[in-house]
Design an enzyme around this catalytic site. Structure first.
Site, PDB file in Angstrom:
ATOM      1  N   GLN A 129      35.210  36.112  49.650  1.00 22.04           N
ATOM      2  CA  GLN A 129      36.531  37.595  49.285  1.00 22.04           C
ATOM      3  C   GLN A 129      37.588  36.941  50.224  1.00 22.04           C
ATOM      4  OE1 GLN A 129      33.083  37.657  50.528  1.00 22.04           O
ATOM      5  NE2 GLN A 129      33.111  39.104  52.233  1.00 22.04           N
TER       6      GLN A 129
ATOM      7  N   ASN B 147      30.518  28.069  55.476  1.00 25.23           N
ATOM      8  CA  ASN B 147      29.296  27.826  54.831  1.00 25.23           C
ATOM      9  C   ASN B 147      29.528  27.645  53.224  1.00 25.23           C
ATOM     10  OD1 ASN B 147      29.499  30.453  52.845  1.00 25.23           O
ATOM     11  ND2 ASN B 147      28.206  31.354  54.849  1.00 25.23           N
TER      12      ASN B 147
ATOM     13  N   SER C 220      27.547  19.257  59.238  1.00 22.94           N
ATOM     14  CA  SER C 220      27.730  18.769  59.915  1.00 22.94           C
ATOM     15  C   SER C 220      26.894  17.672  60.222  1.00 22.94           C
ATOM     16  CB  SER C 220      27.724  19.387  61.446  1.00 22.94           C
ATOM     17  OG  SER C 220      28.497  18.742  61.789  1.00 22.94           O
TER      18      SER C 220
ATOM     19  N   GLN D  67      24.046  18.556  67.960  1.00 20.27           N
ATOM     20  CA  GLN D  67      24.137  18.367  65.906  1.00 20.27           C
ATOM     21  C   GLN D  67      23.476  18.856  65.272  1.00 20.27           C
ATOM     22  OE1 GLN D  67      28.016  17.778  66.775  1.00 20.27           O
ATOM     23  NE2 GLN D  67      27.688  18.255  64.092  1.00 20.27           N
TER      24      GLN D  67
ATOM     25  N   GLU E   8      30.943  12.146  60.358  1.00 21.15           N
ATOM     26  CA  GLU E   8      31.662  13.008  61.011  1.00 21.15           C
ATOM     27  C   GLU E   8      32.018  12.931  62.218  1.00 21.15           C
ATOM     28  OE1 GLU E   8      32.300  18.062  61.169  1.00 21.15           O
ATOM     29  OE2 GLU E   8      29.840  16.801  60.993  1.00 21.15           O
ATOM     30  N   HIS E   9      30.878  12.671  62.760  1.00 22.19           N
ATOM     31  CA  HIS E   9      31.122  12.732  64.395  1.00 22.19           C
ATOM     32  C   HIS E   9      30.223  10.498  65.332  1.00 22.19           C
ATOM     33  CE1 HIS E   9      30.999  16.234  64.116  1.00 22.19           C
ATOM     34  NE2 HIS E   9      32.011  17.015  65.071  1.00 22.19           N
TER      35      HIS E   9
ATOM     36  N   GLU F 142      60.628  -0.075  31.143  1.00 24.81           N
ATOM     37  CA  GLU F 142      59.644   1.095  30.853  1.00 24.81           C
ATOM     38  C   GLU F 142      60.634   2.439  29.552  1.00 24.81           C
ATOM     39  OE1 GLU F 142      59.463   3.699  34.732  1.00 24.81           O
ATOM     40  OE2 GLU F 142      58.012   1.818  35.276  1.00 24.81           O
TER      41      GLU F 142
END
Length: 443
Positions: A191, A214, A240, A262, A329-330, A417
């Site tokens: 929201q 999330n 993650s 992690q 990611e890491h 063109e």
């Protein structure tokens, strides 16, 4: 219950190509269709009902009865009153480092004369209104406030708003104030993304939305980004993930600690160790179970470890190749002289070199941003930076002489063109210049 066999050690070269591919496949959420429909309904309700829908969602989802969405100025100004000096000093140190790193990212405007009389510029402008989303949860995520607020301030965005689920902790408000944010709204979830994307009576429509969340928040960002009257977004962040490359000089205690740190982000987190040394994998496995016993969120971590991987390779080069395919990611490289191998890495969100560079440092205070591409998107995208809060515009100015020099090239290309109006935009000007020159000669 997780056994001492987990995570299972797997020999990479004993696997078929399909098995290798499966090892690097991220978990897929099977409830995406239901989430899509529910999020769409939330977005529609906010679009149609504005603030009234937001008040209802605050009560339904967060069990908070709000009478206003914006945090009053007085509360913002007094937000640090009950915070200890230790907390304030930690925030100050982290913000100083994050600011120092992000200030160095600022691009210079350029001007190039590509031909005599053909001047081309690239200019930088900040985004006008940006919206930052800071997730709620069991503990305040003040690090996310810094990672979003600092680059927004450095980019000189004209208006920055922040949304977070109610009740918003004082430390979040205090950190936002330090980042120069004085528009804070107590609304969270899908929201809040709808409110920033469409605008309501209280919350302005923004040009771009930033921040992790999330799967509901991520889906809301995706839908808002696709809506014709929606807003741009920074990225679609997934669960993650961490990948560690280790040689026989790596410390299993450190490896285990990094994998566990992690893993506690959530049940969908992904943790992988790749090493040519099976003894390192076995020692790390024992250390994982030892450290797991002292963690307060060990139920979440146990589930993550069930889906984690320990991959044994033939050599380090194979480790780098697998890592680049996975695009984590890491990425932690715990090998001897780690910086000497950095040029082998092509795909990663953020890289941590050596035994003394835990991923946690990047999460909080070393300087680089912790909002990073997940789900393999690091093959083509980067972590958040100042440029994401800005836009580049090109500027061109041609003199008569410049246009004359370039005209034959342009007309030839327009003819290929078959775009006649494009060609006339050049020839009308060239003819005008020629006529003016003839009149000058006659005069």
């Amino acid at each position: 219950m997780i056994s001492h066999e987990h995570p299972i050690s797997i020999y990479w070269n004993d696997c078929s190509k399909s098995e290798q591919k499966k090892l690097l496949t991220r978990p897929i959420n099977n409830k995406l269709n239901d989430i899509y429909i529910n999020v769409k309904n939330i977005l529609t309700k906010v679009y149609n009902e504005g603030d009234r829908a937001l008040f209802k969602f605050n009560f339904d989802f967060d069990n908070v009865q709000t009478t206003q969405l914006q945090i009053p100025t007085e509360i913002i100004m007094n937000s640090g009153r009950n915070l200890s000096n230790e907390i304030k000093q930690a925030i100050h140190t982290a913000m100083t480092n994050i600011t120092r790193f992000h200030q160095a990212q600022c691009y210079s405007e350029i001007i190039v004369e590509t031909l005599p009389g053909v001047y081309c510029q690239q200019i930088i402008r900040p985004l006008n209104i940006v919206g930052l989303y800071v997730p709620g949860g069991t503990a305040p995520l003040l690090s996310t406030v810094m990672m979003l607020g600092v680059p927004a301030r450095i980019a000189k965005c004209k208006r920055v708003i922040l949304c977070s689920p109610p009740p918003i902790p004082d430390v979040i408000i205090y950190t936002a104030q330090l980042c120069g944010i004085d528009e804070i709204y107590q609304i969270g979830g899908s929201q809040s993304i709808a409110a920033m994307g469409f605008g309501t009576e209280s919350i302005p429509k923004v040009d771009k939305i930033f921040g992790p969340g999330n799967i509901w928040v991520t889906e809301a960002k995706r839908q808002i980004n696709l809506a014709p009257n929606g807003a741009a977004i920074d990225m679609l962040a997934g669960p993650s993930e961490i990948l560690i490359i280790a040689d026989n000089t790596a410390n299993p205690i450190f490896i285990a600690a990094d994998l566990l740190s992690q893993s506690e982000h959530g049940p969908d987190s992904h943790a992988i160790l790749i090493t040519p040394y099976s003894c390192i994998a076995e020692k790390t496995k024992k250390e994982l179970h030892k450290q797991l016993k002292i963690l307060p969120r060990n139920d979440i971590v146990r589930n993550v470890l069930l889906n984690s991987r320990m991959i044994i390779t033939n050599n380090l080069m194979e480790c780098f190749s697998i890592s680049n395919s996975y695009a984590p990611e890491h990425l932690i490289i715990q090998i001897e002289n780690a910086s000497d191998y950095l040029h082998y890495i092509t795909n990663a969100g953020s890289i941590f070199l050596g035994n003394w560079s835990p991923e946690t440092a990047g999460d909080y205070a070393s300087g680089p941003n912790h909002v990073l591409p997940t789900y393999g998107r690091a093959v083509a995208t980067s972590g958040l930076g100042v440029i994401d809060f800005q836009k580049r515009m090109s500027v061109q100015q041609l003199t008569q002489n410049g246009l004359l020099q370039l005209s034959s090239t342009i007309t030839t290309l327009t003819q290929i063109e078959q775009l006649k109006a494009h060609e006339y935009a050049i020839t009308h000007r060239i003819n005008y210049i020629k006529e003016q020159n003839e009149h000058s000669l006659l005069g």
